[in-house]
Write an enzyme that holds these catalytic residues in place. Structure first.
Site, PDB file in Angstrom:
ATOM      1  N   HIS A  76       0.843  -1.190   0.000  1.00  0.00           N
ATOM      2  CA  HIS A  76       0.000   0.000   0.000  1.00  0.00           C
ATOM      3  C   HIS A  76       0.879   1.241   0.000  1.00  0.00           C
ATOM      4  O   HIS A  76       1.772   1.376   0.837  1.00  0.00           O
ATOM      5  CB  HIS A  76      -0.911   0.027   1.230  1.00  0.00           C
ATOM      6  CG  HIS A  76      -2.039  -0.950   1.157  1.00  0.00           C
ATOM      7  ND1 HIS A  76      -3.129  -0.895   1.996  1.00  0.00           N
ATOM      8  CD2 HIS A  76      -2.261  -2.014   0.339  1.00  0.00           C
ATOM      9  CE1 HIS A  76      -3.969  -1.881   1.693  1.00  0.00           C
ATOM     10  NE2 HIS A  76      -3.451  -2.576   0.703  1.00  0.00           N
ATOM     11  N   TYR A 205      -9.512   5.511   6.976  1.00  0.00           N
ATOM     12  CA  TYR A 205      -9.738   5.944   8.355  1.00  0.00           C
ATOM     13  C   TYR A 205     -10.799   7.028   8.308  1.00  0.00           C
ATOM     14  O   TYR A 205     -10.556   8.112   7.765  1.00  0.00           O
ATOM     15  CB  TYR A 205      -8.457   6.512   8.968  1.00  0.00           C
ATOM     16  CG  TYR A 205      -7.390   5.481   9.279  1.00  0.00           C
ATOM     17  CD1 TYR A 205      -7.214   5.010  10.569  1.00  0.00           C
ATOM     18  CD2 TYR A 205      -6.544   4.987   8.281  1.00  0.00           C
ATOM     19  CE1 TYR A 205      -6.228   4.081  10.875  1.00  0.00           C
ATOM     20  CE2 TYR A 205      -5.559   4.059   8.568  1.00  0.00           C
ATOM     21  CZ  TYR A 205      -5.410   3.613   9.870  1.00  0.00           C
ATOM     22  OH  TYR A 205      -4.431   2.696  10.164  1.00  0.00           O
ATOM     23  N   PRO A 294      -4.183   0.353  18.262  1.00  0.00           N
ATOM     24  CA  PRO A 294      -3.920  -0.129  16.903  1.00  0.00           C
ATOM     25  C   PRO A 294      -4.052   0.938  15.824  1.00  0.00           C
ATOM     26  O   PRO A 294      -3.712   0.674  14.668  1.00  0.00           O
ATOM     27  CB  PRO A 294      -4.982  -1.218  16.715  1.00  0.00           C
ATOM     28  CG  PRO A 294      -6.105  -0.796  17.601  1.00  0.00           C
ATOM     29  CD  PRO A 294      -5.462  -0.168  18.793  1.00  0.00           C
ATOM     30  N   LYS A 298       1.355   0.256  14.808  1.00  0.00           N
ATOM     31  CA  LYS A 298       2.735   0.237  15.296  1.00  0.00           C
ATOM     32  C   LYS A 298       3.127  -1.021  16.057  1.00  0.00           C
ATOM     33  O   LYS A 298       4.318  -1.252  16.290  1.00  0.00           O
ATOM     34  CB  LYS A 298       2.971   1.460  16.204  1.00  0.00           C
ATOM     35  CG  LYS A 298       3.054   2.762  15.450  1.00  0.00           C
ATOM     36  CD  LYS A 298       4.393   2.907  14.784  1.00  0.00           C
ATOM     37  CE  LYS A 298       4.384   3.878  13.631  1.00  0.00           C
ATOM     38  NZ  LYS A 298       3.922   3.342  12.368  1.00  0.00           N
ATOM     39  N   TYR A 386       3.745   6.799   9.805  1.00  0.00           N
ATOM     40  CA  TYR A 386       2.962   5.599   9.493  1.00  0.00           C
ATOM     41  C   TYR A 386       3.846   4.546   8.815  1.00  0.00           C
ATOM     42  O   TYR A 386       3.744   3.354   9.118  1.00  0.00           O
ATOM     43  CB  TYR A 386       1.788   5.961   8.600  1.00  0.00           C
ATOM     44  CG  TYR A 386       0.680   4.936   8.581  1.00  0.00           C
ATOM     45  CD1 TYR A 386      -0.442   5.064   9.405  1.00  0.00           C
ATOM     46  CD2 TYR A 386       0.737   3.819   7.742  1.00  0.00           C
ATOM     47  CE1 TYR A 386      -1.453   4.112   9.384  1.00  0.00           C
ATOM     48  CE2 TYR A 386      -0.277   2.865   7.716  1.00  0.00           C
ATOM     49  CZ  TYR A 386      -1.364   3.024   8.538  1.00  0.00           C
ATOM     50  OH  TYR A 386      -2.373   2.083   8.543  1.00  0.00           O
TER      51      TYR A 386
END
Length: 392
Positions: A76, A205, A294, A298, A386
């Site tokens: 991704h 998200y 979550p 990480k 991220y």
């Protein structure tokens, strides 16, 4: 019946941290024994989420150039932040020239178990550690019960606790299993696995008036999705229709592809960092040392970062009698741990609703989200954190 065995490093826990550490030590010529109270089948069949940072994938590739991350995993190059009914893509590749891989943790475990057992690793399943003795000496011991019910004592030059959030190694290092910094969040994730095609190419998200949702993937046929819920929620009380209605209401502007739900659970949100990561000849890695919400993806990646530092320190200690790196292990590891704690908290607070959430909080969150997506600096920070900071 009691048995005593000796090794250089005793590793409690055959999760990603323990198995990767055993491999790195073997590469340095340091033998280890790995124990886990679970069976191999339990380890490989427990389905866990898995977003792997660029550095984690690079390490797995160095360990095994034929790793299935590149064939089964899904690369991704961004995520979508969705709010006010619109999606805003954070383009990792363009911003930081890095990516993440969707590759569940249990698949990593299958790969590492096959690799370590194939290399002759002393890996013992069904062995339950009860405590660590003499951690402050040069010859610590793990006291355990083997698969047949007999007492097993492992004498080692060093003991590593890679045994998860309920670590039995932790008390030998911190003095108490609960000693550390802890935060419990007043919400949880209601998660499902369903038989359906992907609703999106990348993770979504979503912050909405109806609450948070995360739309994720697992494979072309199986998808993983979550929505914010009460931590005391019973996952069995909602019908499938109610679950889909809730998820759809929280991602306005996206039409979800529905399918049979075959797994559901409630995932509580906790943050924890142990008060000490190392004492004498014992150290903690992974969830034994810390847990994170979550939202920032990480968990496993932080464990891998711990292991890289610890493996280097153990090579110096046990190979060259050089104590400098092991003396600095905790300080170095904690720098990344607290950065990851902050990023996970930031993502969580920006996207979720607290119980006392009001109109001001909603508008402030939208302002924060807008500040991120409208700013190249904001998008770059999110992409950098991220996809992961450099290992070591």
């Amino acid at each position: 019946m009691s048995t005593t065995v000796s090794t250089r490093v005793a590793i409690v826990g055959a999760g990603p941290a323990g198995l990767i550490l055993s491999h790195l030590l073997a590469d340095a010529g340091i033998e280890s024994i790995v124990i886990d109270q679970r069976s191999r089948d339990e380890i490989e069949s427990t389905i866990r989420a898995g977003i792997l940072e660029q550095g984690t994938v690079d390490l797995l590739t160095a360990i095994d150039p034929n790793t299935r991350v590149h064939t089964v995993g899904d690369r991704h190059e961004g995520i979508e932040l969705r709010f006010e009914g619109e999606g805003h893509r954070i383009d990792f590749s363009a911003l930081v020239d890095r990516s993440v891989w969707l590759y569940p943790q249990h698949e990593v475990l299958k790969d590492m178990l096959a690799l370590r057992l194939g290399a002759g690793q002393d890996l013992r399943f069904g062995v339950t550690a009860s405590r660590v003795e003499d951690a402050g000496t040069n010859r610590p011991r793990v006291i355990a019960t083997d698969a047949d019910g007999g007492q097993l004592t492992i004498e080692a030059d060093f003991v590593v606790g890679a045994d998860g959030s309920r670590s039995v190694v932790r008390p030998a290092i911190t003095g108490d299993s609960r000693s550390g910094y802890f935060r419990e969040y007043p919400f949880a994730w209601f998660g499902i696995l369903c038989e359906a095609p992907a609703s999106a190419d990348e993770l979504i998200y979503s912050n909405s008036d109806n609450g948070f949702a995360l739309i994720s993937q697992r494979s072309p046929e199986v998808q993983r999705m979550y929505f914010q819920c009460d931590p005391e929620a019973d996952p069995n009380t909602m019908s499938e229709a109610q679950i889909w209605e809730t998820l759809q209401s929280r991602v306005p502007g996206t039409t979800l592809k529905e399918g049979r739900i075959f797994q559901r659970d409630v995932l509580r949100f906790r943050s924890f960092v142990a008060s000490e990561l190392r004492h004498g000849r014992a150290a903690l890695v992974g969830d034994a040392a810390h847990t994170v919400p979550p939202t920032g993806a990480k968990g496993m990646n932080l464990a891998v970062a711990d292991v890289v530092l610890l493996a280097r320190a153990l090579e110096a200690l046990l190979g060259d009698s050089d104590e400098r790196l092991i003396d600095g292990y905790a300080e170095q590891a904690l720098k990344r741990i607290w950065k990851a704690q902050h990023f996970s908290w930031w993502m969580t607070s920006m996207l979720h609703q607290l119980p006392e959430h009001n109109e001001f909080d909603s508008r402030r969150q939208l302002g924060e989200l807008r500040s991120v997506v409208d700013s190249e600096a904001g998008r770059t920070y999110l992409a950098e954190a991220y996809t992961g900071w450099p290992l070591g």
